[in-house]
Enzyme design. Structure first.
Site, PDB file in Angstrom:
ATOM      1  N   CYS A  72       1.348  -1.296  -0.055  1.00  0.00           N
ATOM      2  CA  CYS A  72      -0.285  -0.452   0.283  1.00  0.00           C
ATOM      3  C   CYS A  72       1.160   1.240  -0.355  1.00  0.00           C
ATOM      4  O   CYS A  72       1.503   1.512   1.530  1.00  0.00           O
ATOM      5  CB  CYS A  72      -0.789   0.089   0.983  1.00  0.00           C
ATOM      6  SG  CYS A  72      -2.093   1.352   1.012  1.00  0.00           S
ATOM      7  N   GLY A  73       0.889   2.131  -0.830  1.00  0.00           N
ATOM      8  CA  GLY A  73       1.723   3.627  -1.345  1.00  0.00           C
ATOM      9  C   GLY A  73       1.433   4.026  -0.021  1.00  0.00           C
ATOM     10  O   GLY A  73       2.624   4.713   0.160  1.00  0.00           O
ATOM     11  N   HIS A 159      -3.579  -3.486 -10.258  1.00  0.00           N
ATOM     12  CA  HIS A 159      -4.834  -2.166 -10.969  1.00  0.00           C
ATOM     13  C   HIS A 159      -5.403  -2.143 -12.333  1.00  0.00           C
ATOM     14  O   HIS A 159      -4.687  -2.593 -12.725  1.00  0.00           O
ATOM     15  CB  HIS A 159      -3.979  -1.149 -10.666  1.00  0.00           C
ATOM     16  CG  HIS A 159      -3.280  -1.092  -8.759  1.00  0.00           C
ATOM     17  ND1 HIS A 159      -3.942  -0.005  -8.643  1.00  0.00           N
ATOM     18  CD2 HIS A 159      -1.886  -1.079  -8.898  1.00  0.00           C
ATOM     19  CE1 HIS A 159      -3.173   0.043  -6.628  1.00  0.00           C
ATOM     20  NE2 HIS A 159      -1.770  -0.467  -7.612  1.00  0.00           N
ATOM     21  N   GLU A 208     -10.799   0.399  -4.166  1.00  0.00           N
ATOM     22  CA  GLU A 208      -9.964   0.105  -4.203  1.00  0.00           C
ATOM     23  C   GLU A 208     -10.513  -1.484  -3.111  1.00  0.00           C
ATOM     24  O   GLU A 208     -11.389  -1.949  -2.995  1.00  0.00           O
ATOM     25  CB  GLU A 208      -9.351   0.172  -2.477  1.00  0.00           C
ATOM     26  CG  GLU A 208      -8.347   1.726  -2.677  1.00  0.00           C
ATOM     27  CD  GLU A 208      -6.843   2.263  -1.849  1.00  0.00           C
ATOM     28  OE1 GLU A 208      -6.259   0.685  -1.150  1.00  0.00           O
ATOM     29  OE2 GLU A 208      -7.110   2.935  -1.316  1.00  0.00           O
ATOM     30  N   CYS A 217      -5.120   6.302  -2.784  1.00  0.00           N
ATOM     31  CA  CYS A 217      -3.823   4.995  -3.314  1.00  0.00           C
ATOM     32  C   CYS A 217      -3.234   5.505  -4.331  1.00  0.00           C
ATOM     33  O   CYS A 217      -2.746   5.798  -4.995  1.00  0.00           O
ATOM     34  CB  CYS A 217      -4.993   4.016  -4.138  1.00  0.00           C
ATOM     35  SG  CYS A 217      -3.801   2.928  -4.419  1.00  0.00           S
ATOM     36  N   GLY A 218      -1.946   5.008  -2.772  1.00  0.00           N
ATOM     37  CA  GLY A 218      -0.556   5.545  -3.472  1.00  0.00           C
ATOM     38  C   GLY A 218      -0.400   4.555  -4.575  1.00  0.00           C
ATOM     39  O   GLY A 218       0.766   5.373  -6.074  1.00  0.00           O
ATOM     40  N   THR A 219      -0.488   3.370  -4.611  1.00  0.00           N
ATOM     41  CA  THR A 219      -0.331   2.086  -5.484  1.00  0.00           C
ATOM     42  C   THR A 219      -0.761   2.417  -6.810  1.00  0.00           C
ATOM     43  O   THR A 219      -0.464   2.154  -7.840  1.00  0.00           O
ATOM     44  CB  THR A 219      -0.140   0.489  -5.271  1.00  0.00           C
ATOM     45  OG1 THR A 219      -1.756   0.564  -4.613  1.00  0.00           O
ATOM     46  CG2 THR A 219       1.017   0.539  -4.350  1.00  0.00           C
ATOM     47  N   GLY A 220      -1.790   3.000  -6.504  1.00  0.00           N
ATOM     48  CA  GLY A 220      -2.855   3.261  -8.025  1.00  0.00           C
ATOM     49  C   GLY A 220      -2.404   4.538  -8.834  1.00  0.00           C
ATOM     50  O   GLY A 220      -2.375   4.417  -9.993  1.00  0.00           O
TER      51      GLY A 220
END
Length: 277
Positions: A72-73, A159, A208, A217-220
């Protein structure tokens, strides 16, 4: 259990280092209660700060429905700040073991953390999606009464990036949930709806996996920038505007190069909760 409540762009988490690796699952059984915003602490997820044999620390993160996420970013920025606030490490840069690999973080100032997210995964089996090979770029996916052109990217977790002229509630709340659970994604997926603003700016709303819509959402955001660069929709350094605030994301465009993400992490409050209740 003593805990910190922290947030990154409104994506909020319960963090603790007081739970041993062997007893994590007993706490996770209470994840839905702990994350409930009326009957518990309230959060998008729970993050456990654990010892690691190969990195400085190990992160395990569980969504508000009790499912475990690979990474999770926003959560990893909160993790880095937690380590600093609790004086668990004296160095500004730490390496964190996650299920998505080892992630390097750097405290920039009191409010911001820079994360070396690692290279994106673009091959279909590695994401994973229900294809045996190749990239998934502007791929037609039938969802209910609509067909979406999706871009599948993994930043340690899957994603589906979708471009749209407007970021509507219908897209996020109706189709986001359907895409998350679509059989094309065997481990489900996070879903990002993107509106391109300029060569260096995009707007994003995210559904998410295991949480529903969150403020960020960091990874997003990283997956969205990767998809945009591949599709030549913007430049390599991008400000991602989310409901919870802004992230700065950079990627060279070379598949073997890491994605860099910089954004805030904030302490909200600390508390103690009786897990026997």
């Amino acid at each position: 259990m003593n805990f910190f409540k922290m947030e990154g762009l409104g994506n909020d988490f319960i963090l603790t280092h007081e739970i041993s690796a062997g007893t994590v699952q007993s706490v996770v059984k209470k994840a839905v209660m702990l994350c409930d915003r009326r009957k518990g602490i309230g959060a998008d997820g729970i993050i456990f700060v654990l010892p690691s044999r190969k990195a400085d620390f190990k992160m395990r993160i569980f969504n508000s429905d009790g499912s475990e996420a690979e990474m999770c970013g926003n959560g990893i920025r909160c993790f880095a700040k937690y380590v600093k606030m609790m004086e668990l490490s004296s160095v500004p840069g730490i390496v964190i073991e996650t299920q998505a690999g080892d992630i390097r973080t750097q405290i920039i100032d009191d409010d911001h953390v820079r994360v070396t997210m690692g290279p994106p995964v673009l091959d279909a089996p590695g994401i994973p999606v229900a294809l045996s090979q190749g990239r998934v770029i502007m791929y037609n996916l039938d969802v209910g009464d609509k067909t979406f052109k999706i871009n599948a990217v993994s930043m340690g977790n899957p994603h589906a990036v979708i471009y749209t002229d407007e970021l509507s509630d219908e897209l996020v709340h109706t189709y986001g949930k359907e895409i998350e659970n679509h059989p094309f994604f065997p481990r489900k997926t996070n879903v990002e709806f993107i509106k391109c603003i300029s060569d260096h700016q995009i707007s994003m709303r995210v559904w998410e996996r295991g949480c529903g819509e969150t403020q960020a959402c960091g990874t997003g955001a990283c997956a969205a920038v990767v998809a945009g660069i591949i599709n030549k929709l913007h430049q390599n350094e991008v400000t991602v505007h989310l409901p919870g605030g802004e992230l700065e994301v950079q990627w060279s465009g070379r598949e073997t190069d890491p994605v860099y993400m910089t954004g805030p992490a904030a302490f909200i409050y600390k508390g103690i909760i009786d897990l026997s209740l």
